[in-house]
Scaffold this motif. Structure first.
Motif, short mmCIF file in Angstrom:
data_model
loop_
_atom_site.label_atom_id
_atom_site.label_comp_id
_atom_site.label_asym_id
_atom_site.label_seq_id
_atom_site.Cartn_x
_atom_site.Cartn_y
_atom_site.Cartn_z
N LEU A 256 0.69 -1.22 -0.36
CA LEU A 256 -0.32 0.31 0.13
C LEU A 256 0.71 1.16 0.08
CD1 LEU A 256 -2.34 -1.29 2.49
CD2 LEU A 256 -2.83 -0.86 0.17
N GLN A 257 2.32 1.25 0.31
CA GLN A 257 3.21 2.45 0.70
C GLN A 257 3.67 2.75 -1.14
OE1 GLN A 257 5.63 1.40 4.31
NE2 GLN A 257 4.82 3.96 4.97
N GLY A 258 3.33 1.71 -2.02
CA GLY A 258 4.12 1.05 -3.42
C GLY A 258 5.55 0.85 -3.56
N GLN A 259 5.91 0.15 -2.62
CA GLN A 259 7.18 -0.91 -2.17
C GLN A 259 6.57 -2.00 -2.75
OE1 GLN A 259 9.42 -0.41 0.88
NE2 GLN A 259 8.52 1.76 1.71
N GLU A 260 6.06 -2.08 -4.10
CA GLU A 260 5.04 -3.32 -4.51
C GLU A 260 5.70 -4.36 -4.48
OE1 GLU A 260 3.19 -2.57 -7.97
OE2 GLU A 260 1.78 -0.89 -7.50
N MET A 261 6.89 -4.60 -5.53
CA MET A 261 7.83 -5.69 -5.06
C MET A 261 8.26 -6.40 -3.52
SD MET A 261 7.66 -6.95 -7.84
CE MET A 261 8.62 -7.96 -8.43
N ASP A 262 8.61 -5.32 -3.23
CA ASP A 262 8.88 -5.95 -1.77
C ASP A 262 7.44 -6.58 -0.76
OD1 ASP A 262 11.48 -4.92 -1.73
OD2 ASP A 262 10.91 -3.21 -1.25
N GLY A 263 6.61 -5.80 -0.31
CA GLY A 263 5.14 -6.06 -0.50
C GLY A 263 4.68 -7.73 -0.98
N MET A 264 4.34 -7.71 -2.13
CA MET A 264 4.59 -8.86 -3.00
C MET A 264 5.19 -10.41 -2.32
SD MET A 264 3.18 -7.58 -6.88
CE MET A 264 2.77 -9.18 -6.74
N ALA A 265 6.66 -9.83 -2.27
CA ALA A 265 7.41 -10.85 -2.07
C ALA A 265 6.64 -11.54 -0.07
CB ALA A 265 9.10 -10.31 -1.81
N LEU A 266 6.59 -10.40 1.12
CA LEU A 266 6.51 -10.99 1.84
C LEU A 266 4.92 -11.63 2.34
CD1 LEU A 266 7.33 -7.38 4.25
CD2 LEU A 266 8.53 -9.61 4.23
N ILE A 267 4.47 -11.11 0.52
CA ILE A 267 3.28 -11.92 1.33
C ILE A 267 3.43 -13.43 1.04
CG2 ILE A 267 0.72 -12.59 0.16
CD1 ILE A 267 0.58 -8.67 0.10
N GLN A 268 3.87 -13.13 -0.50
CA GLN A 268 4.57 -14.72 -0.84
C GLN A 268 4.99 -15.90 0.21
OE1 GLN A 268 6.28 -13.42 -4.47
NE2 GLN A 268 4.48 -14.24 -5.84
N ASP A 269 6.04 -15.15 0.96
CA ASP A 269 7.02 -16.16 2.17
C ASP A 269 5.83 -16.34 2.87
OD1 ASP A 269 9.48 -15.81 -0.05
OD2 ASP A 269 9.56 -14.10 2.14
N SER A 270 4.78 -15.59 2.96
CA SER A 270 4.24 -15.35 4.69
C SER A 270 3.09 -17.01 4.06
CB SER A 270 2.71 -14.64 4.39
OG SER A 270 1.70 -14.56 3.65
N ILE A 271 2.92 -16.87 2.64
CA ILE A 271 2.18 -18.35 1.99
C ILE A 271 2.58 -19.74 2.17
CG2 ILE A 271 0.99 -18.65 0.13
CD1 ILE A 271 0.16 -16.18 -0.82
N LYS A 272 3.75 -19.57 1.26
CA LYS A 272 4.89 -20.70 1.39
C LYS A 272 4.98 -21.30 2.93
CE LYS A 272 7.57 -19.57 -2.67
NZ LYS A 272 8.81 -18.90 -2.76
N MET A 273 5.34 -20.04 3.45
CA MET A 273 5.15 -20.26 5.59
C MET A 273 3.85 -21.19 5.50
SD MET A 273 6.95 -18.66 8.39
CE MET A 273 7.77 -17.90 7.71
N LEU A 274 2.95 -20.50 5.30
CA LEU A 274 2.24 -21.61 5.84
C LEU A 274 1.94 -23.17 5.23
CD1 LEU A 274 -0.73 -18.68 5.89
CD2 LEU A 274 0.02 -20.40 7.97
N GLU A 275 1.97 -22.90 4.36
CA GLU A 275 2.57 -24.36 3.47
C GLU A 275 3.40 -25.32 3.59
OE1 GLU A 275 0.76 -22.97 -0.62
OE2 GLU A 275 3.39 -23.31 -0.41
N GLU A 276 4.94 -24.86 4.25
CA GLU A 276 5.82 -25.98 4.85
C GLU A 276 4.47 -26.27 6.64
OE1 GLU A 276 8.91 -23.95 5.74
OE2 GLU A 276 9.48 -23.20 3.01
N LEU A 277 3.79 -25.25 7.01
CA LEU A 277 4.00 -25.84 8.62
C LEU A 277 2.23 -26.52 8.04
CD1 LEU A 277 4.26 -22.27 10.39
CD2 LEU A 277 5.53 -24.58 10.20
N GLY A 278 1.63 -27.82 6.76
CA GLY A 278 0.98 -27.74 6.52
C GLY A 278 -0.73 -27.43 6.45
#
Length: 525
Positions: A256-278
Motif C-alpha cells: 500500500l505504500q508503493g513498495q509493491e515488489m517488497d510487499g508481494m515478496a513478503l506476502i508470498q513468503d507468508s503463504i509459503k510458510m503456511l504451506e510448509e506448516l501444513g
C-alpha cells in the motif's frame, strides 16, 4: 515466582464468529488461528480495465471488470475488513474483526474479591464480544480494567491484558481516540514487566499495527509490524504461524505504500510458510492467496491471477464441494478473470454453473443471482462483438443476454424498492438499509444492467441492420432509466461511493454519445 508464572502462561487468542458483510470471500473464519482483521477486496479499484473508444456507444459496457459485483454480492460472513483502497471511507460501525484478545494473566488462585470480579468481567466481556454485543462487552471490559487495577496493582500484566481487550474493542468500534492510549498503556506495562523482546510485547505491537492500518496510517503501522516481526522471529523462530501472520500484514502495508515488489515478496513468503506448516488449505492461506490474486489482477497480470484463483477453487472444491456459496464465489472470481482474458468458453461454463448452484441455495430474487445474470449477459455481449459471423446464433445469444439483464434489473429494483419502503415505515432515525454495502451493490448492479442493456440494444441494431442512422429508442430508454435510478435512491453514502459514481458517469457518457446534440434536452426531461 508470581511473575514467572505469569510469563509462562500465554493463552491462545480468541477469534470472532461470522456475521454478514460483503467481500470477495465467503469462507467461514477459522477462529482458532485467524486473529486479525479480514483483508478487504481490491475489486473497487477497477482491476479489469479494458480500453474502449468513447465515440463508439456499443462498447461502453465492454468488460470493465468486477468492480462492483464482487464488492457487493459475494457473501463473506465477517464483521469487518482491513485497510485497503476503501478502508478510509468506510464508516460502518456495526463491524467487528477477527482479532486476538490475548490473556496475559496467569492461572493463580483468586486472592480477593477484586481479582474474582476481574475474572468474571473479563470472561463475560469476551463472551459478549464474540457474540458481537459490543456495548455490553465494553461495560464489562471497563469494569474488568478497574478491578484489575484494584486487585493486582496498576502496573500488573493483568491490567495490560484488560487494556488490550478494551483497546481492541474500541478499534472494532472505530473509536480510535479511545483505543490508542490503552494500547500504549498495555505496551508500557508489558515492556516494564517482561522486557522489550518478550513475545507478549510482540503480540501487542502487532495489534497496534492493526490499529494504525485500519486508519490508513501506513508509516506507523509499518513500524509496529516490523517490531512485532523482529520479536516474534527471535522468540518463536522464522517458521511459525505467528511470524507468517505479521509478515503478511507487513507485506500488505509495504504494498500500500508503493513498495509493491517488497510487499508481494513478503506476502508470498507468508503463504509459503503456511504451506510448509501444513496449512496450505486453511482459511488463512486461502485469504492470502485471494489478496495476492487481486494484486495481480490490479496490475493486469491476469495469467498469474488465474493460476492462483484456480488453486483457490481447487481448495474450495475439496473442502466444501459445489453445494457451497464459498466455492461459487471462488469460481466466479476465476470466471471474471477468464472473461477479462477473453477465454469466453471457460468463463461461461463457470458462470452458468455458479448460477445453477446459487438458484439451488438462494431465494430466486437474491441479489447474488442478479449479479450472476449480469455477468452472463456481459459475457454474451462481448463474445458476440468479437465473433458475429453467425448472425442467427449471435441474435439468439443477445436475446438470452437480454433475458438475463431484465431479471437482473428486476431483482436489483425489488431490493432497492423494498429497502426504501422499509425505511419510510421506520419511525427511528437509523441509517437506511440501502445506504450500506448491500444497497450500494444493488444500485451498482442496477446501473450496470441498464447500461449494458443499452449496449445490447445497439449491438442488436447493428447486427440486424435496423434503424440505421436513427437513435435507438430502446437504448435511449435504458440509459435514461439508468440516470433516473441514480436519482431515485438519494442516500448520500450510496451517491458518494466511488463505484456508484463511476457507473453513473459511464451512463452519462454513453447517453451523451448516443444522443449528441439532444443530450441535455432529453436528460433534463
Amino acid at each position: 515466582m508470581f511473575l514467572r508464572q505469569v510469563a509462562g502462561n500465554l493463552l491462545k487468542r480468541l477469534g470472532f464468529p461470522s456475521r454478514h458483510a460483503y467481500s470477495a470471500s465467503g469462507i467461514t473464519n477459522n477462529a482458532s488461528r485467524s486473529r486479525k482483521i479480514e483483508i478487504s477486496n481490491w475489486h473497487g479499484s477497477g482491476a479489469y480495465s479494458w480500453r474502449i473508444d468513447p465515440r463508439d456507444p456499443r462498447l461502453w459496457v465492454v468488460i470493465c471488470g468486477n468492480i462492483a459485483m464482487i464488492l457487493g454480492i459475494n457473501a463473506n460472513p465477517v464483521f469487518a475488513k482491513e485497510a485497503s483502497t476503501e478502508a478510509s471511507s468506510d464508516n460502518d460501525t456495526e463491524r467487528a474483526d477477527i482479532i486476538g484478545l490475548r490473556k496475559i494473566e496467569d492461572g493463580s488462585i483468586v486472592s480477593n474479591i477484586h481479582t474474582s470480579k476481574w475474572r468474571v468481567f473479563t470472561d463475560k466481556g469476551r463472551e459478549f464480544f464474540l457474540q458481537g454485543k459490543l456495548d455490553e462487552a465494553e461495560k464489562l471490559f471497563l469494569a474488568a480494567l478497574e478491578e484489575a487495577k484494584e486487585g493486582f496493582g496498576k502496573r500488573d500484566p493483568h491490567v495490560a491484558s484488560a487494556c488490550n481487550n478494551l483497546a481492541e474493542l474500541y478499534r472494532v468500534k472505530r473509536a480510535f481516540e479511545k483505543a490508542e492510549p490503552l494500547y500504549n498503556e498495555a505496551l508500557d506495562i508489558l515492556k516494564e514487566s517482561y522486557g522489550y523482546e518478550d513475545i507478549r510485547v510482540g503480540t501487542t505491537a502487532h495489534n497496534v499495527g492493526q490499529f494504525f492500518l485500519g486508519q490508513r496510517k501506513l508509516k506507523e503501522a509499518r513500524g509496529f509490524y516490523e517490531i512485532a516481526l523482529k520479536i516474534k522471529r527471535r522468540a518463536l523462530g522464522y517458521v511459525h504461524l505467528d511470524c507468517a501472520d505479521t509478515m503478511y500484514h507487513l507485506g500488505v502495508v509495504l504494498y500500500l505504500q508503493g513498495q509493491e515488489m517488497d510487499g508481494m515478496a513478503l506476502i508470498q513468503d507468508s503463504i509459503k510458510m503456511l504451506e510448509e506448516l501444513g496449512e496450505g488449505e486453511s482459511f488463512e492461506c486461502v485469504r492470502r492467496l485471494r489478496y495476492l490474486s487481486q494484486i495481480y489482477t490490479k496490475s493486469h497480470n491476469l495469467a498469474e491471477a488465474e493460476m492462483i484463483q484456480r488453486k483457490i477453487l481447487h481448495v474450495m472444491e475439496l473442502s466444501k464441494g459445489w453445494d457451497s456459496l464459498d466455492t461459487v464465489i471462488a469460481a466466479e472470481a476465476l470466471a471474471l478473470t477468464l472473461l477479462a482474458s477473453c477465454n469466453f468458453k471457460d468463463a461461461q461454463d463457470l458462470l452458468e454453473r455458479c448460477l445453477k448452484t446459487r438458484k439451488a441455495l438462494l431465494p430466486g430474487d437474491h441479489i447474488q443471482i442478479g449479479a450472476n445474470m449480469l455477468h452472463l449477459a456481459r459475457l454474451a455481449l462481448n463474445s458476440r462483438l468479437l465473433n458475429s459471423s453467425d448472425v442467427s446464433r449471435a441474435e439468439a445469444e443477445l436475446d438470452k443476454a437480454k433475458d438475463h439483464l431484465q431479471n437482473s434489473i428486476r431483482i436489483a429494483r425489488q431490493f432497492l424498492d423494498k429497502s426504501l419502503k422499509q425505511n419510510n415505515k421506520s419511525k427511528n432515525y437509523s441509517p437506511p438499509r440501502h445506504s450500506g454495502k448491500e444497497g450500494r451493490a444493488a444500485l451498482v448492479i442496477l446501473l450496470q444492467s441498464l447500461n449494458t442493456m443499452a449496449s445490447l440494444e445497439l449491438a442488436k441494431q447493428e447486427l440486424l441492420g435496423t434503424q440505421e442512422g436513427h437513435i435507438n429508442h430502446n437504448a435511449e430508454e435504458a440509459l435514461l432509466q439508468c440516470i433516473s435510478a441514480y436519482k431515485e435512491f438519494p442516500s448520500k453514502s450510496i451517491a458518494d461511493a466511488p463505484e456508484v459514481k463511476n457507473e453513473y458517469l459511464s451512463c452519462l457518457k454513453h447517453v451523451e454519445s448516443l444522443l449528441g446534440d439532444k443530450f441535455h434536452e432529453r436528460t433534463k426531461q
